[in-house]
Design a protein around this motif. Structure first.
Motif, PDB file in Angstrom:
ATOM      1  N   UNK A 177       0.805  -1.217   0.000  1.00  0.00           N
ATOM      2  CA  UNK A 177       0.000   0.000   0.000  1.00  0.00           C
ATOM      3  C   UNK A 177       0.835   1.262   0.000  1.00  0.00           C
ATOM      4  N   UNK A 178       1.858   1.299   0.861  1.00  0.00           N
ATOM      5  CA  UNK A 178       2.663   2.515   0.927  1.00  0.00           C
ATOM      6  C   UNK A 178       3.493   2.690  -0.341  1.00  0.00           C
ATOM      7  N   UNK A 179       3.887   1.575  -0.975  1.00  0.00           N
ATOM      8  CA  UNK A 179       4.616   1.678  -2.248  1.00  0.00           C
ATOM      9  C   UNK A 179       3.730   2.296  -3.325  1.00  0.00           C
ATOM     10  N   UNK A 180       2.477   1.839  -3.398  1.00  0.00           N
ATOM     11  CA  UNK A 180       1.540   2.434  -4.357  1.00  0.00           C
ATOM     12  C   UNK A 180       1.327   3.913  -4.059  1.00  0.00           C
ATOM     13  N   UNK A 181       1.195   4.245  -2.781  1.00  0.00           N
ATOM     14  CA  UNK A 181       0.989   5.647  -2.398  1.00  0.00           C
ATOM     15  C   UNK A 181       2.142   6.530  -2.851  1.00  0.00           C
ATOM     16  N   UNK A 209      -3.475   2.741  -2.732  1.00  0.00           N
ATOM     17  CA  UNK A 209      -2.450   2.442  -1.745  1.00  0.00           C
ATOM     18  C   UNK A 209      -2.863   2.846  -0.343  1.00  0.00           C
ATOM     19  N   UNK A 210      -3.522   4.011  -0.226  1.00  0.00           N
ATOM     20  CA  UNK A 210      -3.990   4.453   1.089  1.00  0.00           C
ATOM     21  C   UNK A 210      -5.010   3.481   1.668  1.00  0.00           C
ATOM     22  N   UNK A 219      -6.337  -0.820   5.588  1.00  0.00           N
ATOM     23  CA  UNK A 219      -6.992  -2.112   5.808  1.00  0.00           C
ATOM     24  C   UNK A 219      -5.991  -3.253   5.977  1.00  0.00           C
ATOM     25  N   UNK A 220      -4.750  -2.909   6.212  1.00  0.00           N
ATOM     26  CA  UNK A 220      -3.718  -3.945   6.257  1.00  0.00           C
ATOM     27  C   UNK A 220      -3.662  -4.688   7.579  1.00  0.00           C
ATOM     28  N   UNK A 221      -4.334  -4.184   8.596  1.00  0.00           N
ATOM     29  CA  UNK A 221      -4.193  -4.805   9.906  1.00  0.00           C
ATOM     30  C   UNK A 221      -5.501  -5.263  10.489  1.00  0.00           C
ATOM     31  N   UNK A 222      -5.387  -6.059  11.516  1.00  0.00           N
ATOM     32  CA  UNK A 222      -6.563  -6.509  12.241  1.00  0.00           C
ATOM     33  C   UNK A 222      -6.918  -5.457  13.270  1.00  0.00           C
TER      34      UNK A 222
END
Length: 446
Positions: free
Chosen positions: A385-389, A429-430, A435-438
């Motif tokens: 995600x951060x790479x896309x951002x 990416x944002x 949404x990457x975590x629980x």
């Protein structure tokens, strides 16, 4: 619901390093002022005052303070990541770290991008230029986003570089600085093509590494660091292929900024040394409640003000045109007379824009009676995600918004990218980072 600046100031722990907060605000404010001063707007478009009056380029040695912001970022990232390591023993919580560091950065940035994209689309669908400044505004208003893209890369690389720092300390900084110097040798002495782009990472990450050193109290001789940096920058500019200006100039063959050079790294070293020398007297000043409240309040809107300050400046010039006023030629006597008035009007318009958009930057309180508990989450998803951002935001800083419907593109890391594609990458990416975590919300009693 947001937390007020007064409440945040009153709740500040005694151990907090308040000087870092002042440096963050002061560095962004200096960049804003520098942009307002350098913008040379005329009926022909937007130019650069420093290109029209080259002797003024020496001012960039004071106004180019972006290294201070990245230095402060390194300090803050080190403390934040170490706090998460203590919270998740044996599991660093990379996804949580990214979300925590990026929420207040990405939300106002994406709002700014989407608002301007809507304006650009409306202008282009109308089938006209929308005025003399509109085309230039659509090309230039996203240019300052480059620094946000670089900052995202620093956040993403904090965990491995922090481990490198923990093992090697000053040697880790020296390795990055040495690699940046080697890149310049390959570029200028041997003519190796494209190698210079490595310094977008090496130079800024070296400055970021200085922030790690500050977090550990290892910058014990700031005067020596500053003197070495200043001497190095002087010698490189005097005898090397490096220009005087520490910001990019239109049409120049070599820029110290894009890509960054060893001269800019030396410039960053002397700035870090200088601000470190001021830390003790500033600390006593920041202990005053009114002063600290002002710094907290400014920190709460600093990114919003940075994002919208060029919009405000362009709005001032557009207002002059709408009132039928003739824009004086830049650097003439009439132009200089108007400078204080333009800056005051731009500051007022920036304050109005901040009032409209500050809620997207403000730290939100949890829903009433609930708190958010977060697990360590998925590191690979957050990294993607951060790479896309960062690719999307860097791409948008290069393409501008003037060719949304025409497919205008710019080359980003050897690949063409269009503004719609860049916006899609940034937004997508944002969402991945968020949404990457629980996470789950827990209702509290009472």
């Amino acid at each position: 619901m947001t937390v007020s600046a007064r409440a945040m100031a009153a709740a500040t722990p005694t151990a907090r390093d308040r000087y870092v907060d002042l440096l963050r605000v002061a560095s962004l404010a200096t960049v804003v002022l520098g942009h307002w001063l350098m913008a040379a707007v005329s009926g022909d478009g937007i130019g650069n005052l420093l290109a029209l009056v080259p002797p003024l380029q020496v001012l960039t040695w004071a106004l180019q303070v972006m290294p201070v912001f990245f230095f402060v970022g390194g300090f803050s990232h080190a403390l934040s990541y170490r706090s998460l390591e203590r919270r998740y023993p044996g599991r660093p919580g990379y996804a949580v770290f990214l979300r925590a560091r990026l929420r207040r950065l990405l939300r106002p940035t994406l709002v700014f991008v989407l608002v301007w994209a809507a304006l650009a689309l409306a202008v282009q669908l109308a089938g006209h230029g929308g005025g003399r400044l509109t085309g230039a505004a659509l090309r230039t208003v996203t240019q300052p986003l480059w620094f946000i893209g670089i900052y995202l890369a620093m956040v993403a690389l904090t965990p491995p570089l922090l481990r490198l720092h923990a093992r090697h300390g000053w040697a880790a900084f020296a390795a990055l600085a040495g690699a940046a110097a080697l890149v310049d040798v390959l570029r200028f002495a041997l003519g190796v093509p494209y190698v210079e782009f490595l310094n977008f990472a090496l130079v800024w990450l070296a400055v970021h590494q200085l922030g790690f050193l500050r977090a550990d109290g290892r910058i014990t001789r700031p005067a020596l660091l500053g003197a070495a940096g200043l001497a190095g920058a002087d010698l490189l500019v005097a005898f090397g292929p490096y220009p005087l200006s520490m910001v990019g100039m239109p049409g120049e063959k070599v820029s110290n900024m894009a890509p960054p050079t060893l001269a800019l790294l030396c410039h960053g070293m002397w700035l870090v040394g200088a601000v470190q020398l001021l830390a003790r007297p500033a600390g006593a000043w920041l202990a005053r409640p009114r002063v600290w409240h002002g710094v907290v309040a400014a920190n709460g809107v600093a990114m919003t003000a940075f994002l919208w300050h060029l919009t405000a400046m362009l709005g001032v010039y557009a207002g002059q045109l709408l009132l039928g006023m003739t824009l004086p030629e830049p650097a003439t006597g009439a132009w200089w007379v108007q400078v204080p008035v333009r800056i005051l009007l731009a500051a007022a318009l920036t304050a109005l824009l901040v009032a409209c958009f500050r809620r997207f930057e403000a730290p939100g309180a949890a829903a009433r009676g609930a708190v958010r508990e977060e697990g360590p989450g998925s590191g690979p998803v957050a990294a993607a995600g951060i790479t896309l951002c960062l690719l999307g935001i860097l791409g948008l800083s290069m393409t501008g918004l003037g060719g949304l419907l025409q497919g205008h593109s710019a080359v980003l890391i050897a690949l063409p990218v269009t503004a719609p594609a860049a916006i899609g990458m940034a937004v997508g990416g944002a969402l991945l980072v968020e949404r990457s975590g629980s996470a789950r919300r827990v209702r509290l009693r009472g």
